[in-house]
Design a protein around this motif. Structure first.
Motif, PDB file in Angstrom:
ATOM      1  N   PHE A 144     -47.266 -18.871 -84.432  1.00  0.00           N
ATOM      2  CA  PHE A 144     -47.479 -17.498 -83.969  1.00  0.00           C
ATOM      3  C   PHE A 144     -48.717 -16.893 -84.631  1.00  0.00           C
ATOM      4  CE2 PHE A 144     -46.955 -12.917 -84.456  1.00  0.00           C
ATOM      5  CZ  PHE A 144     -46.867 -12.548 -83.126  1.00  0.00           C
ATOM      6  N   GLY A 145     -48.867 -17.084 -85.943  1.00  0.00           N
ATOM      7  CA  GLY A 145     -50.019 -16.536 -86.657  1.00  0.00           C
ATOM      8  C   GLY A 145     -51.330 -17.094 -86.142  1.00  0.00           C
ATOM      9  N   TYR A 146     -51.361 -18.396 -85.889  1.00  0.00           N
ATOM     10  CA  TYR A 146     -52.577 -19.031 -85.384  1.00  0.00           C
ATOM     11  C   TYR A 146     -52.986 -18.421 -84.045  1.00  0.00           C
ATOM     12  CZ  TYR A 146     -55.814 -22.559 -83.698  1.00  0.00           C
ATOM     13  OH  TYR A 146     -56.928 -23.188 -83.197  1.00  0.00           O
ATOM     14  N   PHE A 147     -52.049 -18.384 -83.103  1.00  0.00           N
ATOM     15  CA  PHE A 147     -52.394 -17.893 -81.766  1.00  0.00           C
ATOM     16  C   PHE A 147     -52.584 -16.380 -81.735  1.00  0.00           C
ATOM     17  CE2 PHE A 147     -50.606 -22.061 -80.535  1.00  0.00           C
ATOM     18  CZ  PHE A 147     -51.732 -22.547 -79.896  1.00  0.00           C
ATOM     19  N   ALA A 148     -51.914 -15.645 -82.602  1.00  0.00           N
ATOM     20  CA  ALA A 148     -52.117 -14.190 -82.661  1.00  0.00           C
ATOM     21  C   ALA A 148     -53.534 -13.874 -83.128  1.00  0.00           C
ATOM     22  CB  ALA A 148     -51.088 -13.547 -83.589  1.00  0.00           C
ATOM     23  N   ILE A 149     -54.007 -14.586 -84.134  1.00  0.00           N
ATOM     24  CA  ILE A 149     -55.373 -14.354 -84.614  1.00  0.00           C
ATOM     25  C   ILE A 149     -56.387 -14.766 -83.557  1.00  0.00           C
ATOM     26  CG2 ILE A 149     -57.084 -15.030 -86.343  1.00  0.00           C
ATOM     27  CD1 ILE A 149     -54.918 -13.049 -87.295  1.00  0.00           C
ATOM     28  N   GLN A 150     -56.142 -15.872 -82.873  1.00  0.00           N
ATOM     29  CA  GLN A 150     -57.025 -16.288 -81.784  1.00  0.00           C
ATOM     30  C   GLN A 150     -57.097 -15.188 -80.720  1.00  0.00           C
ATOM     31  OE1 GLN A 150     -58.773 -19.227 -80.951  1.00  0.00           O
ATOM     32  NE2 GLN A 150     -58.473 -20.031 -83.004  1.00  0.00           N
ATOM     33  N   PHE A 151     -55.940 -14.650 -80.341  1.00  0.00           N
ATOM     34  CA  PHE A 151     -55.892 -13.609 -79.311  1.00  0.00           C
ATOM     35  C   PHE A 151     -56.596 -12.343 -79.780  1.00  0.00           C
ATOM     36  CE2 PHE A 151     -53.827  -9.820 -77.609  1.00  0.00           C
ATOM     37  CZ  PHE A 151     -54.102  -9.982 -76.263  1.00  0.00           C
ATOM     38  N   ILE A 152     -56.291 -11.896 -81.002  1.00  0.00           N
ATOM     39  CA  ILE A 152     -56.897 -10.665 -81.524  1.00  0.00           C
ATOM     40  C   ILE A 152     -58.409 -10.801 -81.596  1.00  0.00           C
ATOM     41  CG2 ILE A 152     -57.117  -9.241 -83.598  1.00  0.00           C
ATOM     42  CD1 ILE A 152     -54.079  -9.795 -84.048  1.00  0.00           C
ATOM     43  N   TYR A 153     -58.882 -11.913 -82.074  1.00  0.00           N
ATOM     44  CA  TYR A 153     -60.322 -12.133 -82.200  1.00  0.00           C
ATOM     45  C   TYR A 153     -60.989 -12.104 -80.823  1.00  0.00           C
ATOM     46  CZ  TYR A 153     -64.565 -13.848 -84.411  1.00  0.00           C
ATOM     47  OH  TYR A 153     -65.834 -13.960 -84.900  1.00  0.00           O
ATOM     48  N   ARG A 154     -60.408 -12.812 -79.880  1.00  0.00           N
ATOM     49  CA  ARG A 154     -60.994 -12.852 -78.533  1.00  0.00           C
ATOM     50  C   ARG A 154     -60.923 -11.486 -77.846  1.00  0.00           C
ATOM     51  NH1 ARG A 154     -60.493 -18.725 -76.107  1.00  0.00           N
ATOM     52  NH2 ARG A 154     -60.486 -19.853 -78.068  1.00  0.00           N
ATOM     53  N   TYR A 155     -59.837 -10.765 -78.082  1.00  0.00           N
ATOM     54  CA  TYR A 155     -59.694  -9.433 -77.503  1.00  0.00           C
ATOM     55  C   TYR A 155     -60.761  -8.497 -78.061  1.00  0.00           C
ATOM     56  CZ  TYR A 155     -57.732  -4.934 -76.198  1.00  0.00           C
ATOM     57  OH  TYR A 155     -57.560  -3.680 -75.698  1.00  0.00           O
ATOM     58  N   LYS A 156     -61.025  -8.556 -79.362  1.00  0.00           N
ATOM     59  CA  LYS A 156     -62.055  -7.706 -79.962  1.00  0.00           C
ATOM     60  C   LYS A 156     -63.440  -8.050 -79.418  1.00  0.00           C
ATOM     61  CE  LYS A 156     -60.038  -5.995 -84.089  1.00  0.00           C
ATOM     62  NZ  LYS A 156     -60.454  -4.616 -84.178  1.00  0.00           N
ATOM     63  N   VAL A 157     -63.708  -9.333 -79.224  1.00  0.00           N
ATOM     64  CA  VAL A 157     -64.990  -9.745 -78.643  1.00  0.00           C
ATOM     65  C   VAL A 157     -65.097  -9.239 -77.204  1.00  0.00           C
ATOM     66  CG1 VAL A 157     -66.351 -11.736 -77.890  1.00  0.00           C
ATOM     67  CG2 VAL A 157     -65.313 -11.715 -80.162  1.00  0.00           C
ATOM     68  N   TYR A 158     -64.004  -9.357 -76.451  1.00  0.00           N
ATOM     69  CA  TYR A 158     -63.982  -8.878 -75.070  1.00  0.00           C
ATOM     70  C   TYR A 158     -64.258  -7.374 -75.018  1.00  0.00           C
ATOM     71  CZ  TYR A 158     -62.085  -7.536 -70.528  1.00  0.00           C
ATOM     72  OH  TYR A 158     -61.917  -7.005 -69.276  1.00  0.00           O
ATOM     73  N   LYS A 159     -63.610  -6.607 -75.913  1.00  0.00           N
ATOM     74  CA  LYS A 159     -63.828  -5.166 -75.956  1.00  0.00           C
ATOM     75  C   LYS A 159     -65.287  -4.831 -76.307  1.00  0.00           C
ATOM     76  CE  LYS A 159     -61.220  -2.374 -78.136  1.00  0.00           C
ATOM     77  NZ  LYS A 159     -60.305  -1.701 -79.056  1.00  0.00           N
ATOM     78  N   ARG A 160     -65.856  -5.585 -77.220  1.00  0.00           N
ATOM     79  CA  ARG A 160     -67.242  -5.345 -77.632  1.00  0.00           C
ATOM     80  C   ARG A 160     -68.193  -5.638 -76.483  1.00  0.00           C
ATOM     81  NH1 ARG A 160     -68.491  -9.029 -81.899  1.00  0.00           N
ATOM     82  NH2 ARG A 160     -66.563  -8.280 -82.774  1.00  0.00           N
ATOM     83  N   VAL A 161     -67.941  -6.719 -75.740  1.00  0.00           N
ATOM     84  CA  VAL A 161     -68.817  -7.097 -74.630  1.00  0.00           C
ATOM     85  C   VAL A 161     -68.687  -6.097 -73.488  1.00  0.00           C
ATOM     86  CG1 VAL A 161     -69.169  -8.834 -72.832  1.00  0.00           C
ATOM     87  CG2 VAL A 161     -68.885  -9.533 -75.207  1.00  0.00           C
TER      88      VAL A 161
END
Length: 164
Positions: A144-161
């Motif tokens: 869960f921790g691995y995939f949660a961090i992957q999701f959060i990181y990608r979501y933040k990049v998506y929001k920035r873009v």
């Protein structure tokens, strides 16, 4: 958050001056152990959370070499094992026991006492459910921790873009 973590992380040049760390070899100075990117942070969460729920003393000594082997962020892996600390450990390990007992279909004794004397008296009964619960929670929280961090990181990049 990333800037804050970088500010309090050790500098690679400073680490190279510490001779007592040489037993790790040159791998200790690999940049991925000290970077804060999606891959190294995700691996660090997986390793740190997995080691946090293993019922052994000095879990940091287990997390450090695993982090070095898998090139995860070393400071983050080591610090995450402190989720289980002397204050939280009794409650967390009791939940691990209850989960293991439920999975194995073992009746939980109602006369539970929070003492080392009680635990030594019933150790032959509780060790299997306890270790199973710890293993299940270790693996589950790690994934869960691995995939949660992957999701959060990608979501933040998506929001920035997208410019949110």
């Amino acid at each position: 958050m990333k800037k804050l973590l970088k500010r309090y992380s050790p500098n690679l040049d400073e680490l190279k001056n510490h001779k007592h760390l040489n037993w790790f070899g040159k791998r200790l100075y690999h940049s991925s152990l000290w970077n804060f990117n999606r891959r190294s942070i995700s691996k660090a969460f997986a390793i740190g959370l997995f080691c946090a729920f293993i019922p052994i003393p000095f879990q940091m000594l287990l997390a450090a070499p695993i982090s070095i082997i898998f090139s995860a962020n070393l400071p983050l892996s080591i610090s995450l094992v402190w989720i289980t600390n002397p204050i939280t450990m009794p409650a967390i390990f009791y939940v691990c026991y209850k989960l293991g007992a439920w999975l194995l279909g073992v009746n939980i004794k109602q006369d539970f006492a929070m003492s080392l004397e009680y635990i030594w008296q019933v150790f032959d009964i509780i060790w299997q459910p306890f270790l199973l619960g710890c293993l299940v929670i270790s693996i589950t929280s790690s994934v869960f921790g691995y995939f949660a961090i992957q999701f959060i990181y990608r979501y933040k990049v998506y929001k920035r873009v997208k410019g949110f």
